[in-house]
Design an enzyme around this catalytic site. Structure first.
Site: not given
Ligand code: IPM
Ligand code: MG
Length: 356
Positions: A248, A192, A224, A252, A143
């Site tokens: 982020d 990751k 994942d 959600d 970001y």
């Protein structure tokens, strides 16, 4: 009498109406528990673009820095979607996170017992307790990394970079370990590391820090797999710590598991007790101004603010219980269930105040 001075950023869409209910609840809590709230209204997001041409006016940042903490509704809406990147409402949000050093984003996702049937996940998977706290790094990574666009061999390109320093990882990991110590002492660090160098440094740093927290059971998970495990068996998680972009996405997902994004609060903290509090959901422009928005996530964000920044834990707990009590009888349309009373944003605020 104790006084708490907060900057209020009502924002766009349903922002003003839900914030108004939260401030009424705060005032009522103040009366009951002996403190006085002082509000300083400032502009941010689309409202700021309309009024002064930029999403984050300098005065807003200055006022926030002078306050005890910041309370935010929601920003954004289709009206500003065609603005160039740096002049979108979202840029105001990212700007304020950076300017105030709000590097630790706490996003609890839990099932509210009266709303269990709202979860899209089967009862047998959720049981009666899903309570996950996502600790998302908020001022680093892709970001805020180097980015650019250009032309190469006759075609356009664009890039963004994921970069983390050891100190950035250490400070967010510290928040997560400490939260885990106050909860069930289980921390899952999500990365990751099978692909990314930044994730390998993340994992190595978190492992080093775990020596200072021998009581916390630390595990690691690829992002994942975590996305899958969150719906397969959300109860396995207590605290999750992860990077800005992974947080982020996963937050959600986790919020949806609870079935009611209109219920979830969040805190963005810097060092010390300073923080910005906001509901997880967006500005919902489609229902703005109709008086039907659910103000509970915002009211619960006010409770988080009392707990983490303003040292009013009794008032925070009282608001949380009042929300649970209100849910037994009244519901806004988004969480409506047969047999209960359907109410407006204002009436939901009234119900919480009545239960305080
Ligand atoms: C969030 C939002 C923001 C983010 C957007 C609005 C910039 O999705 O707070 O999760 O990506 O951080
Ligand atoms: Mg998001």
């Amino acid at each position: 009498m104790r006084e708490h001075k907060i900057v209020v950023l009502k924002g766009d869409g349903i922002g003003p109406e839900i914030v108004e209910e939260a401030l009424r609840v705060l005032d009522a809590a103040g009366e009951k528990f002996g403190f006085q709230m002082r509000y300083d209204d400032r502009l941010m997001g689309g409202a700021a673009i309309d009024a002064v041409g930029v999403p984050l006016p300098e005065e807003t940042v200055t006022a926030c820095k002078a306050a005890d903490c910041v309370f935010l509704g929601a920003v954004g809406g289709p009206k500003w979607d065609t603005q160039p990147g740096p002049n979108r409402p979202e840029a105001g949000l990212l700007g304020i996170r950076g300017a105030l050093g709000l590097y630790a984003n706490l996003r609890p996702a839990k099932i509210f017992a009266p709303l269990k049937s709202a979860s899209p996940i089967k009862d047998s998977i959720i049981g009666d307790s899903m309570d996950v706290l996502i600790v998302r790094e908020l001022t680093g990574g892709i970001y805020f990394g180097e980015r650019g666009t250009g032309e190469e061999n006759g075609e356009s390109y664009a890039y963004d970079t994921e970069k983390y320093t050891v100190s950035e990882i250490r400070r967010i990991a510290k928040v997560a370990f400490e939260m885990a110590m106050k909860r069930n002492k289980k921390l899952t660090s999500v990365d990751k590391a099978n692909v990314l160098d930044s994730s390998r440094l993340w994992r190595k740093t978190v492992i080093e820090m775990s020596k200072d927290y021998p009581e916390v059971e630390l595990s690691h998970m690829y992002v994942d797999n975590c996305a899958m495990q969150l719906v397969r068996n959300p109860k396995q998680f207590d605290v999750i710590v992860t990077s800005n972009i992974f947080g982020d996405i996963l937050s959600d997902e986790a919020s949806m598991i609870s079935g009611s994004i209109g219920m979830l609060a969040s805190a963005s903290l810097s060092d010390g007790s300073f923080g910005l509090y906001e509901p997880i959901h967006g500005s919902a422009p489609d229902i703005a101004g109709q008086g039907v928005a659910n103000p509970l996530a915002t009211i619960l964000s006010a409770a988080m603010m009392l707990k983490y920044s303003l040292d009013e834990p009794e008032a925070a707990a009282a608001i949380e219980s009042a929300v649970n009590a209100a849910l037994e009888t009244v519901r806004t349309p988004d969480i409506y269930e047969e047999g209960l009373k359907k109410v407006s944003t204002r009436e939901m605020g009234d119900a919480v105040i009545a239960n305080l």
